[in-house]
Design an enzyme around this catalytic site. Sequence first.
Site, PDB file in Angstrom:
ATOM      1  N   LYS A  13      -3.684   7.279  -1.425  1.00  0.00           N
ATOM      2  CA  LYS A  13      -3.171   6.946  -3.277  1.00  0.00           C
ATOM      3  C   LYS A  13      -4.265   5.210  -3.622  1.00  0.00           C
ATOM      4  O   LYS A  13      -4.844   5.573  -3.800  1.00  0.00           O
ATOM      5  CB  LYS A  13      -2.240   6.903  -3.496  1.00  0.00           C
ATOM      6  N   ARG A  88       7.593   5.682  -9.116  1.00  0.00           N
ATOM      7  CA  ARG A  88       8.622   6.201  -7.858  1.00  0.00           C
ATOM      8  C   ARG A  88       9.067   7.004  -8.304  1.00  0.00           C
ATOM      9  O   ARG A  88      10.334   7.085  -6.836  1.00  0.00           O
ATOM     10  CB  ARG A  88       8.076   5.273  -6.790  1.00  0.00           C
ATOM     11  N   ARG A 123      -3.556   1.540   9.679  1.00  0.00           N
ATOM     12  CA  ARG A 123      -4.295   1.017   8.480  1.00  0.00           C
ATOM     13  C   ARG A 123      -4.350  -0.785   9.160  1.00  0.00           C
ATOM     14  O   ARG A 123      -3.024  -1.391   9.838  1.00  0.00           O
ATOM     15  CB  ARG A 123      -3.215   0.991   7.363  1.00  0.00           C
ATOM     16  N   ARG A 156       0.113  -5.027   7.293  1.00  0.00           N
ATOM     17  CA  ARG A 156       0.844  -4.708   6.367  1.00  0.00           C
ATOM     18  C   ARG A 156       3.016  -5.077   7.367  1.00  0.00           C
ATOM     19  O   ARG A 156       3.146  -4.030   7.700  1.00  0.00           O
ATOM     20  CB  ARG A 156       0.690  -3.636   5.526  1.00  0.00           C
ATOM     21  N   ARG A 167      10.479   4.499   4.843  1.00  0.00           N
ATOM     22  CA  ARG A 167       9.722   4.922   3.603  1.00  0.00           C
ATOM     23  C   ARG A 167       9.622   6.365   3.211  1.00  0.00           C
ATOM     24  O   ARG A 167       9.136   6.800   2.190  1.00  0.00           O
ATOM     25  CB  ARG A 167       8.006   4.145   3.938  1.00  0.00           C
TER      26      ARG A 167
END
Length: 210
Positions: A13, A88, A123, A156, A167
């Site tokens: 996203k 969300r 990431r 992160r 998640r």
Amino acid sequence: MKLILLGAPGAGKGTQAEVICEKLGIPAISTGNIIREALKNGTEMGLRAKSYMESGALVPDEVVIGIIKERLQQDDCKNGFILDGFPRTVPQAAALDEMGVEIDRVIDIEVADEAIERRLSGRRVCESCGASYHVDYKPSKVEGVCDKDGGKLIIRKDDQPETVRGRLATYHEQTEPLKEFYQKKGKLRIVEGQEEVADTTKLTLAALEA
Ligand code: AP5
Ligand code: ZN
């Protein structure tokens, strides 16, 4: 254009929002980035969100709804915006309706859970501007350094494998019902997330017209 990007954590996203907002000349608004910034600055909201965010749980609805209400009132949102990571939950979507925000399109970027785990483990994000990279799929020009501002690239906290699984579970339970919510309104378009970022962008832009 008022656009919502839906999709699991790591579906891309943020990556797509960055490209599309430039093409359309509208701001991309990421509740995740806003909360991370607040956390970095040690604000009251940041401190309230910290434990939820770091454990991979959702931050309470009233906190994020407050953030969005305030952000959408700013001048740069007059001609539209891209919402990345909001709504969300169904109550968050209902809150947008109550604010009188007329969404044009909701794009759901679909990526299988196994691919998500690969993406998030590779990431890297810029400590100063939040730009997102991937060690294999979207490397920075110089390893560990942001292309845009020379910031340091870090992992992160919520990208640890156990947290990622949590998640994903939260996504399936609380966010996926939004597909039906927007399907019923005729706003939903599904985009299959591709291996190449540019291919997903093409499909997403096509879905905006469809
Ligand atoms: P948030 O920051 O919104 O995280 P998220 O939704 O979990 O999404 P991500 O940022 O992890 O993924 P993304 O889909 O943007 O993927 P990206 O483009 O980076 O939220 C974090 C936390 O904040 C939440 O857990 C919650 O606690 C809180 N929060 C935020 N909003 C909230 C809300 N509304 N309500 C309650 N709580 C909220 O891509 C991922 C990786 O893959 C990158 O490395 C990228 O380079 C790579 N990649 C992207 N596209 C491709 C591709 N096509 N092929 C290969 N690799 C790709
Ligand atoms: Zn940067």
